[in-house]
Motif scaffolding. Structure first.
Motif, mmCIF file in Angstrom:
data_model
loop_
_atom_site.group_PDB
_atom_site.id
_atom_site.type_symbol
_atom_site.label_atom_id
_atom_site.label_comp_id
_atom_site.label_asym_id
_atom_site.label_seq_id
_atom_site.Cartn_x
_atom_site.Cartn_y
_atom_site.Cartn_z
ATOM 1 N N UNK A 30 2.194 3.364 -11.698
ATOM 2 C CA UNK A 30 2.936 4.471 -11.087
ATOM 3 C C UNK A 30 4.373 4.059 -10.840
ATOM 4 N N UNK A 31 5.220 5.068 -10.637
ATOM 5 C CA UNK A 31 6.645 4.791 -10.454
ATOM 6 C C UNK A 31 7.066 5.182 -9.039
ATOM 7 N N UNK A 32 8.267 4.784 -8.684
ATOM 8 C CA UNK A 32 8.761 5.130 -7.346
ATOM 9 C C UNK A 32 8.795 6.634 -7.140
ATOM 10 N N UNK A 33 9.060 7.346 -8.231
ATOM 11 C CA UNK A 33 9.174 8.797 -8.075
ATOM 12 C C UNK A 33 7.828 9.450 -7.792
ATOM 13 N N UNK A 34 6.740 8.705 -8.028
ATOM 14 C CA UNK A 34 5.421 9.255 -7.759
ATOM 15 C C UNK A 34 5.023 9.118 -6.293
ATOM 16 N N UNK A 35 5.810 8.336 -5.537
ATOM 17 C CA UNK A 35 5.418 8.071 -4.158
ATOM 18 C C UNK A 35 5.527 9.341 -3.324
ATOM 19 N N UNK A 36 4.455 9.567 -2.573
ATOM 20 C CA UNK A 36 4.320 10.796 -1.799
ATOM 21 C C UNK A 36 5.118 10.671 -0.507
ATOM 22 N N UNK A 37 5.963 11.648 -0.266
ATOM 23 C CA UNK A 37 6.734 11.623 0.977
ATOM 24 C C UNK A 37 6.329 12.821 1.816
ATOM 25 N N UNK A 38 5.796 12.520 2.974
ATOM 26 C CA UNK A 38 5.378 13.622 3.846
ATOM 27 C C UNK A 38 6.564 14.047 4.688
ATOM 28 N N UNK A 86 0.859 -1.178 0.000
ATOM 29 C CA UNK A 86 0.000 0.000 0.000
ATOM 30 C C UNK A 86 0.897 1.229 0.000
ATOM 31 N N UNK A 87 0.675 2.144 -0.920
ATOM 32 C CA UNK A 87 1.520 3.331 -1.017
ATOM 33 C C UNK A 87 0.669 4.582 -1.136
ATOM 34 N N UNK A 88 1.291 5.682 -0.737
ATOM 35 C CA UNK A 88 0.670 6.975 -1.030
ATOM 36 C C UNK A 88 1.377 7.540 -2.244
ATOM 37 N N UNK A 89 0.633 8.046 -3.207
ATOM 38 C CA UNK A 89 1.284 8.675 -4.358
ATOM 39 C C UNK A 89 0.756 10.086 -4.500
ATOM 40 N N UNK A 90 1.559 10.900 -5.152
ATOM 41 C CA UNK A 90 1.123 12.289 -5.315
ATOM 42 C C UNK A 90 -0.007 12.352 -6.338
#
Lengths: 717, 206
Positions: free
Chosen positions: A40-48, A23-27
């Protein structure tokens, strides 16, 4: 590249579920809806960015420093908008204090890392004087500032563009200076007062260098990312001492290189105009104005330089070129006309005054310094306390919250676990007991069954095997041996295949009979044994063995008897049949042999005669063929020889003919002639002689004919 | 690259650079590329194919070239589509056949979220504690598969709204700490099974 099912869309991100359970958060991106399945790609993963306390402080510091950098770059806009002037302080920490019109601090600039260590948290809003004191105090505490060290302070006002000589000269110049002072605004004095008041206290412990700069100079230094004080010192050391200061040199080193001896009570004043640069010693008066006390250091320096060796001269020449003749002239004017007057005589006289004044001033100042220090310390303490309290409160609150949450979770879990475990244990015990009982019963039953089965199987197997083996072996061996031997002996080589087959069949039949009987016996015995086994397993085996032996013996006896009977019978039958067979076969063979002989004899005769005829014909044919061929050959050769010989003879005959003919003609002609002559001669004898002649001719004809015959003979040959 | 390149080789190339194609498409359209029926992706694939055909070694890196081709084809497509939509406004909704499915999915997922919340789990929490290690994830997924038919555990979860960690660890011979570490994930998946959230289950192939 991952796949994801959008399961929730939040304001800042979307939550996606990947097929593998991740489960991931993406932008967020356009047109994204819950229920979409997307790549989606790793670069799309949302980092808070998590803001904990430390990070918050760091972030603020970072932002502040970024703003500072920008403010340095875009200097004109930011500085002039908010600040009125700047004081730079160089100890080794190097910093700038931006002030507003009321001489309160609006911002700080750090020119090196040490500078951050000498400021307090809340500097903005303090008065310039307080700020300077804090800086110097901190520098002292952190041991940047040792005794006899040098502090360089510059003061710059952004709306005052001209250089102003802060040293008050002797009476001659007083009028001019007063005029200048009148022109200056009040705030300008306030700035100077502030700085000089502080300098007065500092100079009791340290050397102080002051410089009043212009906005342009300050900006020039800012571009280099160094303080104005440092920049001006570099310039001084370049022009006055002739060598540029190294950026790593400490302030003290730079001052020492200038070669100026000055005491704590003196303030080193750098003066710079468009034409000249001077370092002078001055004394601070009661009203914070500065008065020159000694000769210009520049002059001293120049004197020294004049005396130095050639290298130094070269350097000074470079400096001279730079500064130009105008500078030199000015210096000469000043030194000749003014400075010398001021020197030793007055200095001696004034020295006493100055000392006493300084001492007095120093005491007053010391008192003040103590008061100020006390106040500053109190303020610091209060500030520290308040800060501590606030921080404590915040920390406590956060810790409480987090601890509460964690404690709640853990307590819940633990309680759950304990309850679970207790329930489990009780249940387990009961279950265990029941299970144990059931298992015991089942196990008992199973074991019993298995044991019974195994015993049965083993007994059966053993009995069967033993019975089978013994019966089989003995019966087989005996039967085989005896039958074989006897039959073999009795029935010898005369018995052929037919007989063997019959014997085998009989033997098989007998063996089957025997086997059947044996099996019947076995079965019977086995049944008996089984019956006995049912009655008592333990005893059964022994009894069985006994019975088996009995049975075996009986069966074996029976079998033997039957076998012998069978054998005898079979043997007799076989003998009879064998003899019958022999006679019959012998008769058959004789008949066939005689028939065969006759038939073969006839056949051979026929074939011999046929052969004879054929051979005779063949021989005849060949003989005739041979004859004909030989005859042909001979003929051919004879004809060939005849032809050849005939030709040879012909050739020779014609040659001979011609020759003979020639000879004959010649002789004939001669004879004729001679005859004619003789006739003529012998006309008379004609009649008599005719007869002779006729005879001669006759002879000649005869001769010719003879030769002719000879020739023809030759020819014929 | 020549024009007579074998179709098998071409397919191989396309397969190999699929992530690249998707990435470029997402970048150009500034949208995530849909897994099923993405018209844009099919256009990108055609463009990539075209790029392979037209590529010559003098044109620099194949991928750079392919990227420009894909970009221009996608822009063409959008320009064209805008015109079409202008011509007949009635058919603004495209891919209508997919809508029903999407809406169903959406409703189901929203239902799932509500249910999960009643079990004290939010999607964000789930994302934060997502299992990164592939092997662990497989192990846990398999565990969930085997647990999902267990009536006893289902009862326990539904009545207490908590995961019976001790029970699971004893029954399925898995250490308590492992179950504990992934309790949210296990619980969420089990809930999905119990309430038959088919879109999630199909997606995870449970």
């Amino acid at each position: 590249m991952k796949k994801g099912l959008v399961i929730k869309i939040h304001n800042e991100y979307a939550v996606v579920l990947s097929p593998n359970g991740e489960v991931n958060k993406i932008r967020l991106r356009k047109h994204l809806m819950v229920g979409d399945s997307i790549y989606f790609e790793d670069k799309d993963i949302y980092i808070k960015i998590k803001f904990n306390k430390q990070f918050r402080v760091m972030a603020v510091a970072m932002v502040a420093s970024i703003i500072l950098v920008f403010s340095l770059v875009a200097f004109n806009q930011t500085i002039t908008a908010e600040s009125y002037g700047v004081i730079t302080v160089d100890i080794n920490p190097s910093l700038g204090i931006l002030i507003d019109r009321n001489c309160n601090v609006v911002a700080l600039e750090y020119y090196n890392d040490d500078a951050r260590n000498v400021v307090n948290k809340k500097m903005v809003g303090l008065s310039l004087s307080e700020a300077l004191d804090i800086v110097v105090e901190n520098a002292k505490e952190k041991e940047y500032l040792k005794e006899d060290a040098t502090i360089v302070i510059t003061a710059t006002m952004f709306d005052g563009t001209e250089h102003e000589n802060i040293i008050e000269d002797e009476d001659e110049d007083e009028d001019e200076n007063e005029n200048e002072f009148e022109n200056k605004s009040k705030t300008k004095n306030l700035l100077m007062d502030n700085v000089m008041a502080n300098v007065k206290t500092y100079q009791q412990e340290y050397h102080v260098v002051v410089y009043k700069g212009t906005k342009e100079e300050y900006e020039e230094a800012s571009v280099k990312k160094i303080s104005l004080g440092r920049n001006i010192l570099n310039e001084v050391s370049k022009e006055v001492a002739g060598n540029e200061a190294n950026a790593k040199d400490s302030i003290d080193d730079v001052i020492n290189k200038l070669g100026i001896d000055y005491e704590k009570s003196d303030v080193l004043v750098i003066n710079k105009s468009d034409e000249k640069m001077m370092v002078e010693l001055g004394e601070i008066k009661e009203d914070n104005s500065v008065k020159r006390v000694k000769q210009s250091a520049f002059k001293n320096k120049r004197d020294i330089e004049d005396k130095t060796d050639e290298n130094a001269i070269e350097e000074t020449n470079i400096v001279k070129d730079k500064i130009g003749n105008v500078v030199e002239n000015n210096i000469k004017d000043k030194t000749d006309n003014k400075m010398i007057k001021v020197t030793e005589e007055e200095a001696d006289g004034k020295a006493g005054d100055i000392k006493s004044k300084v001492d007095k001033g120093a005491e007053v100042v010391k008192g003040k310094v103590k008061d100020i220090k006390g106040k500053v310390e109190e303020i610091d303490k209060e500030i520290d306390k308040e800060i501590d309290k606030e921080i404590d409160k915040e920390i406590d609150e956060e810790i409480d919250e987090e601890v509460d949450e964690e404690v709640d979770e853990e307590v819940d879990e633990e309680v759950d676990e304990e309850v679970d475990e207790e329930v489990d244990e009780e249940v387990d015990e009961e279950v265990d007991e029941e299970i144990d009982e059931e298992i015991d019963e089942e196990i008992d039953e199973e074991i019993d069954e298995e044991i019974d089965e195994e015993i049965d199987e083993e007994v059966d197997e053993e009995v069967d095997e033993e019975v089978d083996e013994e019966v089989d072996e003995e019966v087989d061996e005996e039967i085989d041996e005896e039958i074989d031997k006897e039959i073999d002996e009795e029935i010898d080589k005369e018995i052929d295949e037919e007989v063997d087959e019959e014997v085998d069949e009989e033997i098989d039949r007998v063996a089957e009979e025997i086997k059947g009987k044996a099996e019947e016996g076995k079965d019977r015995v086995a049944e008996e044994i089984k019956g006995k086994i049912d009655e008592g397993k333990d005893k059964a085996a022994e009894e069985i063995k006994g019975k088996v032996d009995e049975g075996k013996d009986k069966v074996a006896g029976e079998i033997k008897g039957k076998a012998e009977e069978g054998k005898d019978r079979v043997a007799e039958e076989i003998k009879g049949k064998a003899e019958e067979g022999k006679d019959e076969v012998a008769g058959n063979i004789k008949d066939k042999a005689e028939e065969g002989k006759d038939r073969v004899a006839e056949e051979i005769k026929g074939k011999v005669e046929e052969g004879k005829d054929r051979v005779a014909e063949e021989i005849k044919g060949k003989v005739e063929e041979g004859k004909a061929k030989v005859a042909g050959d001979i003929k051919d050769k004879a004809e060939k020889g005849k032809d050849k010989v005939a030709e040879e003879i012909k050739g020779k005959a014609e040659e001979g003919k011609d020759e003979v003919a020639g000879n004959i003609k010649g002789k004939v002609d001669e004879g004729k002639d001679r005859v004619a002559e003789e006739i003529k001669d012998k006309d008379k004898d004609k009649v008599t002689k005719d007869k002779d002649e006729k005879e001669r001719v006759k002879d000649k004809d005869k001769l010719i004919e003879d030769t002719k015959v000879k020739v023809s003979k030759r020819l014929g040959r | 690259m020549r024009k007579d390149i074998a179709i098998e080789d071409k397919n191989e190339l396309i397969k190999k650079y699929m992530p690249f194609i998707i990435s470029v498409t997402a970048e150009v359209t500034n949208k995530y590329v849909s897994v099923e029926n993405s018209e844009e992706l099919s256009i990108s694939l055609e463009a990539f194919n075209e790029a392979i055909d037209r590529y010559e070694s003098g044109k620099g890196n194949l991928l750079t070239y392919a990227k420009t081709v894909i970009k221009s084809r996608l822009i063409d497509y959008h320009r064209k589509r805008r015109k079409v939509i202008l011509l007949d406004d009635c058919n603004v909704i495209e891919e209508g056949y997919n809508m029903e499915h999407d809406i169903h999915n959406k409703e189901e997922l929203q239902k799932y979220e509500v249910i999960l919340q009643s079990y004290g789990i939010g999607f964000e929490q789930l994302a934060n504690c997502s299992i990164k290690h592939t092997k662990t994830r497989e192990r846990i997924t398999n565990l969930v598969k085997s647990i999902s038919t267990d009536q006893e555990i289902e009862k326990a979860i539904k009545s207490t709204k908590r995961l019976p960690i001790t029970l699971i660890s004893k029954k399925y011979f898995i250490s308590k700490s492992v179950v504990k570490a992934h309790k949210l994930f296990i619980k969420a998946l089990l809930v999905a099974v119990y309430y038959q959230i088919s879109s999630v289950l199909d997606w995870l192939e449970i």
